[in-house]
Design an enzyme around this catalytic site. Structure first.
Site, short mmCIF file in Angstrom:
data_model
loop_
_atom_site.label_atom_id
_atom_site.label_comp_id
_atom_site.label_asym_id
_atom_site.label_seq_id
_atom_site.Cartn_x
_atom_site.Cartn_y
_atom_site.Cartn_z
N ASP A 101 63.11 23.02 47.79
CA ASP A 101 62.33 22.63 48.97
C ASP A 101 61.46 23.83 49.36
O ASP A 101 60.42 24.05 48.75
CB ASP A 101 63.33 22.23 50.06
CG ASP A 101 62.71 21.58 51.26
OD1 ASP A 101 61.60 21.07 51.15
OD2 ASP A 101 63.34 21.59 52.33
N PHE A 150 62.77 13.15 53.05
CA PHE A 150 64.16 13.57 52.98
C PHE A 150 64.92 12.58 52.11
O PHE A 150 64.99 11.39 52.40
CB PHE A 150 64.79 13.67 54.37
CG PHE A 150 66.09 14.41 54.34
CD1 PHE A 150 66.12 15.80 54.37
CD2 PHE A 150 67.29 13.72 54.23
CE1 PHE A 150 67.31 16.49 54.30
CE2 PHE A 150 68.50 14.40 54.17
CZ PHE A 150 68.51 15.79 54.20
N ARG A 163 76.22 11.35 49.16
CA ARG A 163 76.16 12.13 47.92
C ARG A 163 76.49 11.27 46.70
O ARG A 163 76.00 11.50 45.61
CB ARG A 163 77.17 13.29 47.96
CG ARG A 163 76.83 14.41 48.91
CD ARG A 163 77.72 15.62 48.63
NE ARG A 163 77.68 16.59 49.70
CZ ARG A 163 76.78 17.57 49.82
NH1 ARG A 163 75.80 17.68 48.95
NH2 ARG A 163 76.85 18.43 50.81
#
Ligand code: IMP
Ligand code: MG
Length: 173
Positions: A101, A150, A163
């Protein structure tokens, strides 16, 4: 309110790309042993899929870092939470990340690991959001460049959730 997750990259797309990366790395490291280092916890799913498809011997180690910030805004100060179990001097190291990022995390890790004198060193990231780069660093291999959204799944979390999604998703309002 329940969150709805949209699919950005489906399971087939992600795994097909990982297979290509594994083939490329297997050729590049022919005759050597690759020492893969995963950054907990996000990179674990990618690392397993990548390691499973490698045709050269692979050893694994893990480290963990945390980014300190005031609330949601990261200050960019990275702290080592768990160091490697083994030395990397003289080894062919591949650092495996889930997403790049700002690049601050990788910048910190590359700096730290370089000083331990690996024989070779490469950074592989599944996802890259180049639009948000702050640190002067680029991965050697990127799975997918993605827009500034995101994302969750395939190891990536939102407050530790999602996850285990088998695809890369985006949270829709
Ligand atoms: P960087 O230091 O700004 O490059 O941040 C990298 C870390 O931030 C990653 O290893 C992730 O843990 C987290 N991160 C950045 N973007 C996302 C995202 O879209 N979803 C989930 N985690 C993210
Ligand atoms: Mg991470």
């Amino acid at each position: 309110m329940a969150e709805k997750i949209g699919v950005l990259l489906d399971e087939h797309q992600v795994e097909a790309r990982i297979a290509v990366i594994a083939e490329q790395l297997s050729q590049e490291y022919e005759g050597r042993t690759v020492h893969m280092i995963g950054v907990l916890k996000g990179s674990v799913f990618f690392m397993c899929e990548l390691a499973k498809r490698m045709t050269v011997p692979v050893t694994l180690d893990f480290m963990s870092v945390s980014s300190y910030g005031n609330g949601t805004q990261s200050t960019g100060v990275v702290k080592l939470v768990k160091d490697l179990d083994e030395p990397i001097e003289g080894r062919d190291v591949i650092l495996v990340e889930d997403i790049m990022d700002s690049g601050r995390t990788l910048s910190y890790l590359v700096d730290l690991l370089y000083r331990r004198n690996p024989a070779s060193f490469k950074v592989v990231t599944l996802l890259d959001k180049p639009a948000r780069r702050v640190a002067d660093i680029e991965p050697d291999i990127t799975g997918f460049e993605i827009p500034d959204r995101f994302v969750v799944g395939y190891g990536l979390d939102c407050a530790q959730k999602y996850r285990n999604l088998p695809y890369i998703g985006v949270i829709e309002e």
